[in-house]
Design a protein around this motif. Sequence first.
Motif, PDB file in Angstrom:
ATOM      1  N   THR A 119       0.824  -1.209   0.000  1.00 57.66           N
ATOM      2  CA  THR A 119       0.000   0.000   0.000  1.00 57.66           C
ATOM      3  C   THR A 119       0.857   1.256   0.000  1.00 57.66           C
ATOM      4  N   ASP A 120       2.177   1.093  -0.097  1.00 60.25           N
ATOM      5  CA  ASP A 120       3.111   2.211  -0.128  1.00 60.25           C
ATOM      6  C   ASP A 120       3.967   2.082  -1.386  1.00 60.25           C
ATOM      7  N   GLN A 121       3.958   3.118  -2.211  1.00 63.28           N
ATOM      8  CA  GLN A 121       4.646   3.033  -3.501  1.00 63.28           C
ATOM      9  C   GLN A 121       6.150   2.837  -3.334  1.00 63.28           C
ATOM     10  N   ARG A 122       6.754   3.518  -2.378  1.00 58.96           N
ATOM     11  CA  ARG A 122       8.198   3.370  -2.190  1.00 58.96           C
ATOM     12  C   ARG A 122       8.557   1.959  -1.767  1.00 58.96           C
ATOM     13  N   GLU A 123       7.758   1.381  -0.867  1.00 58.17           N
ATOM     14  CA  GLU A 123       8.016   0.007  -0.455  1.00 58.17           C
ATOM     15  C   GLU A 123       7.823  -0.959  -1.620  1.00 58.17           C
ATOM     16  N   PHE A 124       6.838  -0.689  -2.447  1.00 57.09           N
ATOM     17  CA  PHE A 124       6.598  -1.546  -3.610  1.00 57.09           C
ATOM     18  C   PHE A 124       7.767  -1.462  -4.594  1.00 57.09           C
ATOM     19  N   ASP A 125       8.279  -0.265  -4.804  1.00 54.90           N
ATOM     20  CA  ASP A 125       9.412  -0.106  -5.719  1.00 54.90           C
ATOM     21  C   ASP A 125      10.632  -0.896  -5.226  1.00 54.90           C
ATOM     22  N   LYS A 126      10.882  -0.838  -3.928  1.00 52.94           N
ATOM     23  CA  LYS A 126      11.991  -1.618  -3.363  1.00 52.94           C
ATOM     24  C   LYS A 126      11.734  -3.116  -3.520  1.00 52.94           C
ATOM     25  N   ALA A 127      10.487  -3.514  -3.313  1.00 54.20           N
ATOM     26  CA  ALA A 127      10.139  -4.932  -3.420  1.00 54.20           C
ATOM     27  C   ALA A 127      10.315  -5.437  -4.846  1.00 54.20           C
ATOM     28  N   CYS A 128      10.061  -4.586  -5.823  1.00 54.64           N
ATOM     29  CA  CYS A 128      10.238  -4.987  -7.224  1.00 54.64           C
ATOM     30  C   CYS A 128      11.691  -5.361  -7.490  1.00 54.64           C
ATOM     31  N   ALA A 129      12.618  -4.582  -6.917  1.00 55.02           N
ATOM     32  CA  ALA A 129      14.039  -4.876  -7.100  1.00 55.02           C
ATOM     33  C   ALA A 129      14.418  -6.188  -6.429  1.00 55.02           C
ATOM     34  N   VAL A 130      13.886  -6.433  -5.222  1.00 56.00           N
ATOM     35  CA  VAL A 130      14.167  -7.687  -4.522  1.00 56.00           C
ATOM     36  C   VAL A 130      13.589  -8.876  -5.298  1.00 56.00           C
ATOM     37  N   ALA A 131      12.358  -8.717  -5.793  1.00 59.56           N
ATOM     38  CA  ALA A 131      11.725  -9.794  -6.555  1.00 59.56           C
ATOM     39  C   ALA A 131      12.540 -10.123  -7.802  1.00 59.56           C
ATOM     40  N   ALA A 132      13.070  -9.098  -8.475  1.00 61.60           N
ATOM     41  CA  ALA A 132      13.890  -9.332  -9.667  1.00 61.60           C
ATOM     42  C   ALA A 132      15.156 -10.108  -9.312  1.00 61.60           C
ATOM     43  N   GLN A 133      15.771  -9.761  -8.195  1.00 64.85           N
ATOM     44  CA  GLN A 133      16.972 -10.472  -7.760  1.00 64.85           C
ATOM     45  C   GLN A 133      16.654 -11.928  -7.442  1.00 64.85           C
ATOM     46  N   MET A 134      15.517 -12.167  -6.789  1.00 66.04           N
ATOM     47  CA  MET A 134      15.153 -13.530  -6.436  1.00 66.04           C
ATOM     48  C   MET A 134      14.805 -14.348  -7.676  1.00 66.04           C
ATOM     49  N   ARG A 135      14.208 -13.718  -8.663  1.00 64.36           N
ATOM     50  CA  ARG A 135      13.939 -14.442  -9.918  1.00 64.36           C
ATOM     51  C   ARG A 135      15.243 -14.877 -10.579  1.00 64.36           C
ATOM     52  N   GLU A 136      16.258 -14.019 -10.527  1.00 65.55           N
ATOM     53  CA  GLU A 136      17.557 -14.384 -11.083  1.00 65.55           C
ATOM     54  C   GLU A 136      18.152 -15.599 -10.384  1.00 65.55           C
ATOM     55  N   LEU A 137      17.800 -15.773  -9.107  1.00 70.51           N
ATOM     56  CA  LEU A 137      18.302 -16.904  -8.328  1.00 70.51           C
ATOM     57  C   LEU A 137      17.376 -18.118  -8.378  1.00 70.51           C
ATOM     58  N   GLY A 138      16.303 -18.021  -9.172  1.00 72.61           N
ATOM     59  CA  GLY A 138      15.451 -19.187  -9.385  1.00 72.61           C
ATOM     60  C   GLY A 138      14.128 -19.203  -8.661  1.00 72.61           C
ATOM     61  N   CYS A 139      13.841 -18.176  -7.840  1.00 74.24           N
ATOM     62  CA  CYS A 139      12.554 -18.120  -7.144  1.00 74.24           C
ATOM     63  C   CYS A 139      11.547 -17.367  -8.012  1.00 74.24           C
ATOM     64  N   PRO A 140      10.420 -17.984  -8.379  1.00 76.80           N
ATOM     65  CA  PRO A 140       9.469 -17.349  -9.306  1.00 76.80           C
ATOM     66  C   PRO A 140       8.573 -16.306  -8.640  1.00 76.80           C
ATOM     67  N   ARG A 141       9.185 -15.290  -8.035  1.00 80.38           N
ATOM     68  CA  ARG A 141       8.442 -14.224  -7.351  1.00 80.38           C
ATOM     69  C   ARG A 141       8.100 -13.146  -8.387  1.00 80.38           C
ATOM     70  N   ARG A 142       6.888 -13.172  -8.891  1.00 82.92           N
ATOM     71  CA  ARG A 142       6.460 -12.370 -10.043  1.00 82.92           C
ATOM     72  C   ARG A 142       5.790 -11.080  -9.585  1.00 82.92           C
TER      73      ARG A 142
END
Length: 418
Positions: A142-165
């Motif tokens: 519900t917070d745009q800044r937190e969501f933006d940070k989460a997008c970067a973390v999700a991208a890193q985890m996808r690179e490591l094989g976790c399908p966090r879309r």
Amino acid sequence: MNVVVLGAGVIGTTSAWYLREAGHDVTVLERQPGPALETSFANGCQISVSHAQPWANPAGLLKIMRSLTREDAPLLFRLRADPLQWQWCLQFLRECRPARVNANLRQILAIAEYGRRSLQALRAETGIEYDSLARGILHFYTDQREFDKACAVAAQMRELGCPRRTIDADELIRIEPALAAMRKKLVGGDFTPSDESGDVYKFTSGLAAEGEAAGIRFCYNTSATRLLVEAGTVIGAEAIDGEGRHRVIRADAFVVALGSFSAPLLAPLGVKLLIYPGKGYSATYDIADASAAPSVSLTDDSYKLVLSRLGSRLRVAGTCELNGYSRALNTVRCEAITRRVRELFPDACDYARPNYWTGLRPLTPSNVPYIGRTRYPNLYLNTGHGTLGWTMSCGSARLLADIVAGRRPEVACRTAAG
């Protein structure tokens, strides 16, 4: 060989199971009258590989500092005259360095993913019922800044094989229609379809029963008070049973799976573990309107709460209190959980009769658990899993069984301290 496992939570019970499968004669010592009656009893119930990001990271540190003065904040820190707490905090700061964050994330993710696969195989093998749902885990923001940070973390985890879309607000509601009432507040989220949820207490109790049938001896109401050492080897565990009688249980090998209580037991032996208890809270509600309650396991990032559907109940867990070994309920923190859940799903549950609970999560500064051998050749650790004990349990138990057998584990483990 004869192996004694200390602790019958989900970590100790799964350790006993895989050690027995490897052909060992296994005895489990547990101070409670049954399995999974402490930290494993009423936790968040998520099998959440998507939660592998360690707490020790630069963004997380800033968030922690901003919340320290609020009684109802996700993290409550009480400074104590406790050398272990101070040492833990100093190491936590060291683990916030980017290189350490990346290394820790890789190891946590590998163990968590191995744990989920191992749980799925064990469930198929035993048929244990535990209100399991394989519908994924949905994070919402519900917070745009937190969501933006989460997008970067999700991208890193996808690179490591976790399908966090990463997904938008409309997709959030398509996956979980119960979120529709708060559509205007949602800015986005992410979805990991391979994650699961289920009642860890039911699972552990069922596995303990299966284990007893397979020959594992569970000694309940039996508290291990110290380990006895001769000539550099652990020769026995001194314990007190439910009638106050002292016993010494001898074995060829010993496994410490006592969560937050592992560190004080091992300190006299010179095995120094940086494990500090993080008191987590949960509330369990009877569902009043099934159509208004979530059916997908959720993570509310703003309030650091996880929500899991357990049949006709809703389990909501989260927050962390670094305040020693007390399990006393803080009313302010309990009420904050109910207030938030009622805001999210006002008609879903009977909020007048919540069942509140606390448990002591065994936190390491890095969030990486101790799995392996200690300075004593026949003393092993499987402890310090923090908030991912349920997620990692079957995997870390399999890794431990491989180490005890002298086999190379499938996933690299942290070298045990001491």
